[in-house]
Design an enzyme around this catalytic site. Structure first.
Site, mmCIF file in Angstrom:
data_model
loop_
_atom_site.group_PDB
_atom_site.id
_atom_site.type_symbol
_atom_site.label_atom_id
_atom_site.label_comp_id
_atom_site.label_asym_id
_atom_site.label_seq_id
_atom_site.Cartn_x
_atom_site.Cartn_y
_atom_site.Cartn_z
ATOM 1 N N SER A 106 7.407 -9.777 -2.558
ATOM 2 C CA SER A 106 7.674 -8.283 -3.089
ATOM 3 C C SER A 106 8.182 -8.060 -4.615
ATOM 4 O O SER A 106 8.922 -9.132 -4.925
ATOM 5 C CB SER A 106 9.138 -7.745 -2.402
ATOM 6 O OG SER A 106 9.569 -6.294 -2.940
ATOM 7 N N LYS A 142 6.775 -0.876 9.628
ATOM 8 C CA LYS A 142 6.706 0.452 9.330
ATOM 9 C C LYS A 142 6.825 1.715 10.631
ATOM 10 O O LYS A 142 7.203 2.785 10.480
ATOM 11 C CB LYS A 142 5.875 0.902 8.322
ATOM 12 C CG LYS A 142 5.986 0.410 6.976
ATOM 13 C CD LYS A 142 4.804 0.606 5.933
ATOM 14 C CE LYS A 142 4.991 -0.088 4.650
ATOM 15 N NZ LYS A 142 3.830 0.455 3.605
ATOM 16 N N ASN A 180 8.599 4.344 5.611
ATOM 17 C CA ASN A 180 8.547 3.386 4.592
ATOM 18 C C ASN A 180 9.870 3.252 3.643
ATOM 19 O O ASN A 180 10.149 2.360 3.000
ATOM 20 C CB ASN A 180 7.551 3.314 3.679
ATOM 21 C CG ASN A 180 7.400 4.082 2.577
ATOM 22 O OD1 ASN A 180 7.663 5.469 2.658
ATOM 23 N ND2 ASN A 180 7.223 3.908 1.381
ATOM 24 N N GLY A 191 -2.231 -0.275 10.424
ATOM 25 C CA GLY A 191 -0.974 -0.374 10.571
ATOM 26 C C GLY A 191 -0.137 0.694 9.760
ATOM 27 O O GLY A 191 -0.797 1.691 9.680
ATOM 28 N N ALA A 242 0.664 1.344 6.604
ATOM 29 C CA ALA A 242 -0.117 1.653 5.454
ATOM 30 C C ALA A 242 -1.072 2.231 5.704
ATOM 31 O O ALA A 242 -1.589 3.406 5.165
ATOM 32 C CB ALA A 242 -0.166 0.694 4.529
ATOM 33 N N GLY A 262 -3.552 -1.610 -6.059
ATOM 34 C CA GLY A 262 -2.314 -1.213 -5.347
ATOM 35 C C GLY A 262 -1.190 -1.052 -6.001
ATOM 36 O O GLY A 262 0.092 -0.540 -5.653
#
Length: 527
Positions: free
Chosen positions: A244, A293, A314, A385, A387, A494
């Site tokens: 992250s 999520k 999220n 999933g 996302a 992204g």
């Protein structure tokens, strides 16, 4: 060297490996350059006389204050060596001398009380989940040795195991150092100052240690010296979490607007247990990552209509008025607007206020965008999933025709049914080519560090697509994006989705507009 007032400034300590004299001096200089206030030098009591002589030279040459950590390894025969090292440390005015509780209990401390050194008595706690009662009883026994400082090294198996450590930091009557061993214990260091900790550990870049932050991040990213009891805690709950970039974006942004908050990575295995444990209002908001999520929706007291329609959250905010957890989804708008702007060749990001824009018509959580450049396009999505759901619903609401691929066909089928789309197994993705000029979006973890040589689709198959988007942002330029650019497709990183969803999250966390220009500059400099 300095004598420390333990009730004042936070101390940052770097453990250094025991080696040759030159190696240890070099490590000490490295620690000093990276911002450490002192170093921890482990002393194993199997040392020979020559080793002790070398150690004495090192202590005399130290360029930083030190914790001399005497370790017997449970060997009772090492007691004489431990006493010898202890006397030497006191004679040389070593700032802190650490000894194991078992050894300290056997030594008449009053006979060895130093003038300028402070005694740390430590204990390693392993086995079952540590309870507050167990830790409290242990601390009481350790205090009876006459220690100036108590240190607990606690083996944790889940991030929830760290909560009793925070309770001990808050209520301990003598200065306490607490370290949770392992990657799930990282917050024991990052949040220690909030709960009364006076010392935290950070590792040298050249010697990574699981569960500890780098010295550089303590000083430059988190600035832990400013954390106090009033600091609000935000963080990413995910597994894995090490990739992250959220902390290097959110923490400087919080400081920029003068908000007393800290954003930390939290490796979470079970979201239900996590939220049952960390119920304090001080744990004010969370980003939610892989694989939580969808599961976290059930942990919410309320879910925003858009997030409810997507079935994935999220962003979580603990509402200040009543402490309830409110779930949002900032992913959907982030990725879809990034794709739209790229198709419009609009390199100046649209400043949008997540899901609450009065000029847009909202019905049942669905935002209408009749003029979207993806309207009518075939939108091919890899991943079903959290996302993937955000992308699928966002594309559908813009009028795209959605086709979903996933390793688990049943998950693809379920999502396709929810967005009136098609579903296929990922095995046939390379051969799927009903038309040219399609949009491809990767919402899976394929290509994420450390598996950077992977791609969800072949380079040849990418020739059918006009635009390729990758939700993966570590690395920034994935293999998918590299190959898409090589065949002439528009590529959207992204990173762009990451910055946009983070801007939305920041506003939800703080209740004020995010400093977008600051956050974008941070991305350019740090990513």
């Amino acid at each position: 060297m300095a004598f420390f007032n333990l009730k004042r400034n936070l101390l940052v300590c770097a453990p250094i490996e025991y080696g040759s004299l030159d190696q240890m001096v070099a490590s000490m200089d490295e620690a000093k350059a990276q911002g450490a206030d002192l170093v921890e030098i482990p002393i194993h009591c199997s040392l020979s006389l020559s080793n002790i002589s070398q150690l004495e030279k090192l202590i005399k040459q130290r360029t930083l204050p030190a914790i001399l950590s005497i370790r017997t390894g449970g060997n009772s025969g090492s007691k004489n060596t431990a006493l010898q090292v202890l006397r030497m440390a006191f004679e040389l005015d070593v700032e802190f001398v650490e000894m194991e509780y078992e050894v300290a209990s056997d030594i008449a401390m009053v006979e060895h009380m130093p003038v300028n050194s402070q005694i740390i008595v430590s204990s390693y706690v392993n086995g079952s989940k540590p309870s507050s009662e167990k830790l409290g009883n242990l601390i009481a026994c350790m205090q009876s040795t006459g220690a100036d400082v108590i240190r607990l090294i606690v083996e944790v198996h889940n991030i929830t195991d760290v909560a009793p450590i925070f309770q001990m930091l808050t209520h301990c009557q003598v200065p306490l150092i607490a370290t949770a061993v392992g990657s799930r214990g990282l917050i024991s260091q990052l949040l220690a100052p909030k709960f009364g900790g006076f010392l935290v550990y950070g590792y040298l870049k050249s010697h990574p240690i699981p569960g500890l932050p780098t010295l550089a991040s303590i000083k430059q990213v988190y600035e832990l010296e400013h954390v106090n009891e009033y600091t609000k805690v935000f963080g990413l709950i995910s597994n894995p979490v090490g990739h992250s970039k959220g902390p290097i974006l959110h923490n400087p942004a919080l400081r920029h607007i003068g908000y007393n908050g800290i954003y930390v990575p939290m490796m979470v295995d079970n979201v239900n247990e996590f939220f049952k444990t960390y119920t304090s209002m001080d744990f004010a908001g969370f980003s939610v990552g892989i694989p939580h999520k969808e599961k976290v929706v059930k942990c919410c007291d309320e879910v925003h209509p858009l997030a409810k329609s997507i079935g994935a959250v999220n962003t979580l905010v603990r509402r200040p008025s009543d402490g309830k957890l409110i779930g949002y989804n900032t992913d959907s708008e982030a990725c879809i607007t990034a794709i739209e702007d790229a198709l419009r060749d609009d390199h100046i990001p649209v400043i949008w206020i997540l899901m609450y824009e009065t000029e847009r018509e909202v019905a049942d959580g669905v935002v209408s965008h009749a003029s979207s450049p993806i309207s009518g396009k075939l939108f091919v999505l890899m991943g079903a999933g959290g996302a993937g759901r955000a992308l699928a619903f966002g594309a559908r609401d813009r009028g795209a025709r959605v086709v979903i691929f996933n390793r688990n066909y049943e998950r693809a089928k379920a999502l396709a049914l929810a967005v009136s789309g098609e579903a296929h197994s990922s095995e046939v993705l390379d051969s799927f080519c009903p038309e040219k000029g399609m949009i491809f979006a990767n919402a899976s973890s394929i290509g994420m560090e450390p598996n950077t040589n992977e791609s969800p689709i072949s380079k040849e198959a990418l020739r059918a697509y006009n635009l390729v988007f990758d939700a993966v942002y570590t690395p920034r330029n994935t293999r998918l994006l590299q190959e898409a650019a090589e065949v002439g497709a528009i590529v959207v990183s992204g990173v762009e989705m990451f910055i946009r969803q983070a801007i939305g999250q920041f506003s939800l966390f703080t209740g004020v507009p995010a400093p977008e220009n600051v956050m974008r500059k941070l991305v350019e400099e740090q990513f």
